[in-house]
Design an enzyme around this catalytic site. Structure first.
Site, mmCIF file in Angstrom:
data_model
loop_
_atom_site.group_PDB
_atom_site.id
_atom_site.type_symbol
_atom_site.label_atom_id
_atom_site.label_comp_id
_atom_site.label_asym_id
_atom_site.label_seq_id
_atom_site.Cartn_x
_atom_site.Cartn_y
_atom_site.Cartn_z
ATOM 1 N N TYR A 84 -11.157 -5.173 3.210
ATOM 2 C CA TYR A 84 -10.269 -4.703 4.272
ATOM 3 C C TYR A 84 -11.088 -4.620 5.562
ATOM 4 C CZ TYR A 84 -6.681 -1.482 6.289
ATOM 5 O OH TYR A 84 -5.711 -0.895 7.049
ATOM 6 N N ASP B 144 -6.335 8.409 9.827
ATOM 7 C CA ASP B 144 -4.987 8.074 10.280
ATOM 8 C C ASP B 144 -4.659 8.678 11.636
ATOM 9 O OD1 ASP B 144 -4.109 6.526 8.055
ATOM 10 O OD2 ASP B 144 -4.048 8.372 6.880
ATOM 11 N N GLU C 89 0.847 -1.193 0.000
ATOM 12 C CA GLU C 89 0.000 0.000 0.000
ATOM 13 C C GLU C 89 0.883 1.243 0.000
ATOM 14 O OE1 GLU C 89 -3.224 0.711 2.776
ATOM 15 O OE2 GLU C 89 -3.429 -1.457 3.058
#
Length: 274
Positions: A174, A60, A49
């Site tokens: 995911y 994040d 990634e």
């Protein structure tokens, strides 16, 4: 099948689980990203990634936020992303490459143009964590037209929507291991195996687990019930000493930090082998 699915299928025949490291593109510099990607492949990465630096990375935690800031301070732009992916392909990098970005940069660049450039460069997939599934059709269709797997994230809070999200998935699904932003966790949720099993029942695609995976022991746990292990913050954290040493012009510390980064990556792949 796409190149991403082919990797999972090949690993399954060997009894292995995919190791999917995440790094921020352009941290501590584009030439370093090129070197890191090549050595991650040698260290056992099955898919990589590449995080596109963005000034407001909502999903994040602080480690990846700081990496994005370091990259932006280097002047990294979206056009650099495609150029670097193309350069990696030209140099012989064969593992699937996934672009991790946010919806705003894609919209500003142009949805169709983004996927056209990604495909032309040699990217295989894209992850856009802040793209709601209910509003994703335009982006998904553009990805399909250009042969890019748009990989969805499914969180524990998405249980009622798993089937809908999984139905439109490409490449793999995911699974977010825990609520909150990316970052290292001292232990995995006891409910994670059940959650992953629920996702598995909704899709024939491979299922990978990310968010918080930071030790080989955790990777070994996930191998029991998932097809892939995604390692982000724990790896990006190892880039910080490298970035500091590069900024200080300390060659000895630079090589030491770099060696530790690749050693750690190899240690995360080891328990995922057959």
């Amino acid at each position: 099948m796409s190149r991403i699915q082919n990797v999972f299928a090949d690993l399954k025949t060997k009894g292995e689980t995919a190791f999917i490291p995440f790094i921020t593109l352009g941290d501590p510099g584009l030439e370093w990203t090129e070197r890191i990607v090549r050595d991650l492949e040698r260290a056992g990465a099955d898919i990589i990634e590449l995080g596109i630096p963005y000034s407001d990375p909502l999903a994040d935690g602080p480690v990846i936020q700081e990496a994005a800031l370091r990259s932006l301070n280097q002047g990294t732009k979206l056009v650099d992303v495609f150029q670097l992916v193309a350069k990696l392909r030209q140099s012989g990098v064969a593992v699937p490459l996934i672009l991790f970005t946010y919806v705003n940069p894609v919209l500003q660049f142009g949805v169709e143009r983004f996927f056209a450039e990604a495909a032309k460069a040699g990217a295989d997939g894209a992850i856009i964590p802040d793209l709601p599934h209910e509003e994703s059709e335009e982006v998904r269709m553009a990805a399909v037209r250009h042969g890019i797997d748009l990989i969805p994230l499914v969180a524990p809070t998405s249980r009622q929507r798993i089937e809908k999200i999984a139905k439109d998935a490409a490449g793999f699904v995911y699974c977010v291991s825990s609520l909150g932003v990316t970052g290292m966790r001292s232990e995995l949720s006891a409910e994670l195996p059940e959650f992953v099993a629920g996702v598995r029942s909704a899709t024939p695609l491979p299922v990978a687990v990310g968010f918080g995976v930071s030790t080989p022991e955790q990777a070994a746990q996930i191998k029991r019930y998932a097809d892939g292990v995604i390692v982000g913050s724990a790896l990006v954290r190892k880039v910080k000493p490298l970035a500091d040493a590069v900024a200080a012009g300390n060659q000895a510390e630079t090589e030491k930090a770099y060696a530790e980064l690749i050693r750690f990556a190899a240690s995360m792949k080891e328990p995922l082998r057959s």
